[in-house]
Design an enzyme around this catalytic site. Structure first.
Site, PDB file in Angstrom:
ATOM      1  N   TYR A 105       0.636  -1.042   0.062  1.00 22.48           N
ATOM      2  CA  TYR A 105      -0.117   0.015  -0.106  1.00 22.48           C
ATOM      3  C   TYR A 105       0.813   1.234  -0.034  1.00 22.48           C
ATOM      4  CZ  TYR A 105      -4.104  -2.940   0.511  1.00 22.48           C
ATOM      5  OH  TYR A 105      -4.934  -3.938   0.267  1.00 22.48           O
ATOM      6  N   PHE A 122     -10.789  -4.161  11.301  1.00 26.46           N
ATOM      7  CA  PHE A 122     -11.882  -4.071  10.331  1.00 26.46           C
ATOM      8  C   PHE A 122     -11.629  -4.510   8.995  1.00 26.46           C
ATOM      9  CE2 PHE A 122      -9.600  -0.070  11.060  1.00 26.46           C
ATOM     10  CZ  PHE A 122      -9.158   0.288   9.823  1.00 26.46           C
TER      11      PHE A 122
END
Length: 406
Positions: free
Chosen positions: A125, A406
């Site tokens: 990322y 999450f």
């Protein structure tokens, strides 16, 4: 192979979306867990994006809209990015790049200042502008580990309660603490179930969540039963531990460490500077592993920088590169006053400090210092003294921490 296209998803594409997610992680339990409401009402498919090869979805990414506590403390809208996956056989085709492009453009369009995620692989990322903004400690503490004699333990009774009572009590305690803890998330309807209570159900070796309640805090934990020829060697796995006072925090740890049948207490999402590390008489008793946690992306640099507060007055020109979100690239004057409030405006003045958006994101919550990043060759000072001043202004007293996934 057809031409790839990226777009937002429709409500009737849920099965395909979670199918890609499950296949990407080679985990069929994710498909069934998602179908059963793994993400709960917090996840809305209309906020997700997919990449299609013709009519076939081959990649997907979603987000949950939350607020995160940033230095100040202050509350900042957050896109909690989740369920990112590319279907097997479709790697190296630009699928993930198309997903990130679609998602970040949408966030820029709707005014969400920052995004964050937990990275499955650490090498992915950074090229999309995400930087490591916090770290987490994986702790294993042996049963009975002694505290230093100076540790004050609140001796009021800790009691076990059922799920209904536990959730009611935890909601109130969490709200009292989360607003001051950098990296902690808001919890709207469904968040407790989706991200705290039911999230670990994909680990079938752990029991149901149990609730230990103190007048000034609580612990949610799960048991892993283990019997050996020498007797019981259970593990307690902390899902969450919240306390409004240091004494209550010590009491909750003492309760877990003195549990019958237990050999070890595990916490996979403890803070980098978790207080229990300084409470133990023998710190080597703890098996501790530090890993990257939240990766943060500054979607709109100016609004993100103006949302948080700063530890010292500052007047600096940041020369920022951002190859993936060009609206952030350029020179920005960041001014912070004595109260910590700041403005961030474009300028033609010469830059005092040069850095990439990933490095600014890494320092945003206080999890990394700009001075340390400069020693790694990632931040460059052009005006003597400005780097130290900027690094100190971004610093925080406690390490940022997010104790839920999450």
């Amino acid at each position: 192979m057809g031409e790839l296209s990226a777009r937002g998803l429709r409500a009737d594409e849920s099965e395909a979306f979670f199918g890609v997610f499950s296949d990407a992680f080679l985990n069929d339990s994710l498909r069934s867990a998602a179908a059963g409401g793994l993400y709960g009402p917090t996840f809305r498919l209309e906020r997700a994006h997919g990449v299609f090869d013709g009519d076939v979805m081959i990649g997907g990414t979603g987000r949950i809209e939350q607020e995160i506590t940033v230095p100040g403390p202050a509350q900042c809208p957050l896109a909690a990015v989740t369920a990112v996956g590319v279907a097997p056989g479709n790697r190296r085709r630009g699928v993930l790049t198309a997903l990130m492009r679609a998602q970040l453009d949408a966030l820029h369009g709707n005014g969400t200042p920052i995004a964050a995620l937990f990275a499955s692989e650490a090498g992915i990322y950074g090229r999309f502008g995400y930087g490591i903004a916090s770290y987490e400690s994986h702790l294993v503490v042996p049963r009975g580990a002694a505290f230093l004699p100076t540790v004050e333990v609140d001796d009021r009774r800790i009691r076990e309660v059922d799920r209904e009572q536990g959730v009611e009590i935890a909601r109130a305690r969490y709200s009292a603490v989360a607003a001051d803890r950098i990296g902690w998330l808001s919890r709207s309807d469904g968040s407790w179930e989706a991200r705290v209570l039911d999230w670990p159900t994909v680990r079938s070796d752990l029991g149901a969540p149990r609730f230990a309640v103190h007048p000034d805090g609580y612990a949610i934990y799960r048991a892993k039963r283990e019997w050996t020829p020498r007797g019981p060697a259970y593990q307690l796995h902390i899902a969450e531990l919240v306390a409004t006072t240091p004494q209550a925090y010590a009491a909750l740890w003492r309760y877990l460490l003195d549990f019958d049948l237990v050999a070890e207490v595990h916490w996979r999402k403890a803070a980098l500077d978790e207080p229990v590390l300084g409470m133990l008489a023998n710190p080597r008793a703890v098996d501790r592993r530090v890993l990257d946690a939240l990766w943060v992306r500054l979607v709109d640099l100016d609004r993100a920088l103006m949302t948080r507060r700063y530890a010292a007055p500052l007047d600096v020109v940041l020369d920022v590169t951002d190859r993936f979100c060009p609206w952030n690239e350029g020179r920005w004057r960041l001014r912070a006053d004595a109260s910590g409030s700041a403005t961030a405006t474009r300028t033609e003045d010469a830059g005092h400090v040069s850095l990439d958006i990933t490095d600014l994101a890494a320092a945003y919550l206080g999890g990394s210092t700009l001075a340390a990043l400069a020693r790694s060759g990632r931040v460059v000072e052009h005006e003597p003294g400005t780097l130290v001043a900027t690094s100190r202004a971004f610093a925080t007293d406690c390490a940022p921490h997010c104790q839920e996934g999450f």
